[in-house]
Design an enzyme around this catalytic site. Structure first.
Site, PDB file in Angstrom:
ATOM      1  CD  GLU A  47      13.911  24.034   9.619  1.00  0.00           C
ATOM      2  OE1 GLU A  47      13.171  24.342  10.579  1.00  0.00           O
ATOM      3  OE2 GLU A  47      13.553  24.120   8.426  1.00  0.00           O
ATOM      4  CB  ALA A  67      12.075  20.912   2.046  1.00  0.00           C
ATOM      5  CG  HIS A 100      11.415  19.014   9.921  1.00  0.00           C
ATOM      6  ND1 HIS A 100      11.210  20.269   9.390  1.00  0.00           N
ATOM      7  CD2 HIS A 100      12.262  19.211  10.966  1.00  0.00           C
ATOM      8  CE1 HIS A 100      11.905  21.163  10.076  1.00  0.00           C
ATOM      9  NE2 HIS A 100      12.566  20.535  11.030  1.00  0.00           N
ATOM     10  CE1 TYR A 125       3.137  27.882   8.449  1.00  0.00           C
ATOM     11  CE2 TYR A 125       1.777  26.726  10.074  1.00  0.00           C
ATOM     12  CZ  TYR A 125       2.667  26.697   9.002  1.00  0.00           C
ATOM     13  OH  TYR A 125       3.088  25.487   8.498  1.00  0.00           O
TER      14      TYR A 125
HETATM   15  P1  FAD Z   1      -1.616  22.202   9.141  1.00  0.00           P
HETATM   16  O1  FAD Z   1      -1.450  22.485  10.578  1.00  0.00           O
HETATM   17  O2  FAD Z   1      -2.360  20.948   8.761  1.00  0.00           O
HETATM   18  O3  FAD Z   1      -2.319  23.467   8.486  1.00  0.00           O
HETATM   19  C1  FAD Z   1      -2.524  23.573   7.074  1.00  0.00           C
HETATM   20  C2  FAD Z   1      -3.752  24.440   6.790  1.00  0.00           C
HETATM   21  O4  FAD Z   1      -4.938  23.739   7.159  1.00  0.00           O
HETATM   22  C3  FAD Z   1      -3.784  25.728   7.607  1.00  0.00           C
HETATM   23  O5  FAD Z   1      -4.370  26.721   6.798  1.00  0.00           O
HETATM   24  C4  FAD Z   1      -4.658  25.402   8.811  1.00  0.00           C
HETATM   25  O6  FAD Z   1      -5.291  26.555   9.329  1.00  0.00           O
HETATM   26  C5  FAD Z   1      -5.645  24.406   8.205  1.00  0.00           C
HETATM   27  N1  FAD Z   1      -6.016  23.340   9.175  1.00  0.00           N
HETATM   28  C6  FAD Z   1      -5.169  22.623   9.952  1.00  0.00           C
HETATM   29  N2  FAD Z   1      -5.825  21.695  10.680  1.00  0.00           N
HETATM   30  C7  FAD Z   1      -7.127  21.830  10.347  1.00  0.00           C
HETATM   31  C8  FAD Z   1      -8.301  21.161  10.760  1.00  0.00           C
HETATM   32  N3  FAD Z   1      -8.224  20.148  11.664  1.00  0.00           N
HETATM   33  N4  FAD Z   1      -9.490  21.569  10.211  1.00  0.00           N
HETATM   34  C9  FAD Z   1      -9.541  22.570   9.304  1.00  0.00           C
HETATM   35  N5  FAD Z   1      -8.445  23.245   8.877  1.00  0.00           N
HETATM   36  C10 FAD Z   1      -7.258  22.882   9.383  1.00  0.00           C
HETATM   37  N6  FAD Z   1       7.447  21.412   4.707  1.00  0.00           N
HETATM   38  C11 FAD Z   1       8.075  20.318   4.215  1.00  0.00           C
HETATM   39  O7  FAD Z   1       7.668  19.796   3.161  1.00  0.00           O
HETATM   40  N7  FAD Z   1       9.168  19.766   4.857  1.00  0.00           N
HETATM   41  C12 FAD Z   1       9.651  20.276   6.021  1.00  0.00           C
HETATM   42  O8  FAD Z   1      10.630  19.758   6.578  1.00  0.00           O
HETATM   43  C13 FAD Z   1       9.013  21.438   6.566  1.00  0.00           C
HETATM   44  N8  FAD Z   1       9.448  22.011   7.721  1.00  0.00           N
HETATM   45  C14 FAD Z   1       8.772  23.066   8.273  1.00  0.00           C
HETATM   46  C15 FAD Z   1       9.198  23.595   9.494  1.00  0.00           C
HETATM   47  C16 FAD Z   1       8.520  24.658  10.083  1.00  0.00           C
HETATM   48  C17 FAD Z   1       8.989  25.193  11.416  1.00  0.00           C
HETATM   49  C18 FAD Z   1       7.393  25.233   9.427  1.00  0.00           C
HETATM   50  C19 FAD Z   1       6.675  26.398  10.043  1.00  0.00           C
HETATM   51  C20 FAD Z   1       6.982  24.734   8.196  1.00  0.00           C
HETATM   52  C21 FAD Z   1       7.640  23.644   7.620  1.00  0.00           C
HETATM   53  N9  FAD Z   1       7.242  23.091   6.383  1.00  0.00           N
HETATM   54  C22 FAD Z   1       7.887  21.988   5.865  1.00  0.00           C
HETATM   55  C23 FAD Z   1       6.153  23.706   5.630  1.00  0.00           C
HETATM   56  C24 FAD Z   1       4.763  23.122   5.977  1.00  0.00           C
HETATM   57  O9  FAD Z   1       4.679  21.794   5.517  1.00  0.00           O
HETATM   58  C25 FAD Z   1       3.705  24.013   5.307  1.00  0.00           C
HETATM   59  O10 FAD Z   1       3.692  25.273   5.903  1.00  0.00           O
HETATM   60  C26 FAD Z   1       2.320  23.435   5.147  1.00  0.00           C
HETATM   61  O11 FAD Z   1       1.614  24.250   4.225  1.00  0.00           O
HETATM   62  C27 FAD Z   1       1.478  23.418   6.435  1.00  0.00           C
HETATM   63  O12 FAD Z   1       1.958  22.523   7.348  1.00  0.00           O
HETATM   64  P2  FAD Z   1       1.271  22.453   8.825  1.00  0.00           P
HETATM   65  O13 FAD Z   1       1.852  21.299   9.509  1.00  0.00           O
HETATM   66  O14 FAD Z   1       1.330  23.762   9.481  1.00  0.00           O
HETATM   67  O15 FAD Z   1      -0.227  22.143   8.380  1.00  0.00           O
END
Ligand code: FAD
Length: 283
Positions: A14, A48, A74, A137
């Protein structure tokens, strides 16, 4: 196309779009070295550190079209309207990018038409033309009530047809194994890569822990306390810790290792050299 059935355990890197021109030149100059580590793909972060979609698209497109390495762009949805997302998708398509890591992102100003990553995944699938992967996570997402609730979300993502999961950084194999068990219990049969962040300085780890909410196990805490005052010693200890973590994960036959390479080919090379003989699934 990312080959999940190959005889090698998936190995991916990454990178993030650099902030200044000098670092941008340097990352392009390092691409030959990153390619030598034979990554199955390189992913490029979005948003980011203030970067925008334009930088993510151009780097991910060059990785694929100029350097011949599969790329994953991403894409986050918080703070974006449907129109913003559609123009990002158009740009990704024009750049010849086939894979998107669909994410929610973190708090952001501006109107959001999509609340969760699942909304974005569903939209991209409907839009068509992309393979979509998603985040998971091992310790549960920091905003989630508990791990079980967070693992339920992985089932929603899997049912939307994601090709694979990439995990948040973590420092204890038990957490990753517990997540895999949670996924198996929910009949989630999607390859899941372990996201590994090599700890190269105490300052960097504190920043990462603050952003991700990851727990520092006692053995890593002891390393940090013992070596943080000596830059080289801390770097060596951090790389050894990452290699040991990867060794434990390969021993349980993890589907892939996703290395948060932090645009650093030197650290990546040290880790790659130590783990490459173990990446063969048929050993
Ligand atoms: P989600 O899957 O939407 O989850 C967010 C929260 O909402 C969680 O607590 C989940 O349990 C809850 N949730 C999800 N779906 C639902 C639903 N349908 N109903 C109720 N609750 C729900 N950030 C950046 O800004 N840029 C990047 O390039 C970037 N790259 C990343 C790469 C990786 C591998 C990872 C692990 C993270 C990355 N992040 C990045 C960070 C990421 O944006 C954050 O961790 C963010 O807080 C959550 O993203 P997510 O897609 O997991 O969210």
């Amino acid at each position: 196309m990312i080959d999940f059935n190959s005889k090698q355990t998936l190995f991916s890197l990454e990178l993030f779009p650099p902030k200044d021109t000098e670092s941008m030149v340097s990352i392009y100059a390092s691409m030959g070295r990153f390619k030598a580590f034979k990554p199955d793909y390189i992913s490029v972060t979005y948003g980011a550190g203030g970067s925008d979609n334009h930088e993510t698209v151009s780097i991910a497109s060059d990785i694929k079209n100029k350097f011949g390495i599969e790329s994953v762009a991403h894409l986050t949805c918080l703070g974006s309207t449907r129109e913003n997302i559609d123009s990002a998708l158009l740009a990704l398509k024009a750049g010849g990018i086939k894979n998107i890591l669909a994410l929610r992102g973190d708090k952001s100003s501006g109107n959001s038409d999509f609340k969760y990553a699942t909304d974005l995944i569903a939209h991209i699938k409907k839009y068509g033309g992309f393979d979509v992967c998603a985040a998971c996570y091992p310790e549960g997402h920091k905003e989630s009530l508990n791990k079980e609730r967070d693992f339920d979300i992985l089932k929603l993502k899997a049912d939307l047809g994601v090709t694979h999961f990439i995990s948040q950084l973590f420092f204890d194999t038990n957490d990753f194994e517990e997540m895999l068990e949670g996924m198996a219990k929910r009949n989630i049969n999607v390859p899941t890569e372990a996201g590994i962040m090599p700890v190269v300085s105490a300052k960097q780890i504190m920043k990462m822990v603050m952003l991700s909410g990851a727990r520092i196990p006692e053995k890593l805490e002891k390393c940090i306390k013992r070596f943080e005052s000596n830059k080289e010693a801390m770097k060596a200890a951090g790389i050894n810790y990452a290699v040991n973590l990867i060794t434990e994960l390969l021993a349980i036959n993890v589907a892939g290792i996703h290395l948060y390479a932090m645009n650093n080919p030197d650290t990546t090379e040290l880790i790659y050299k130590a783990i490459s003989p173990m990446l063969n699934k048929t050993i």
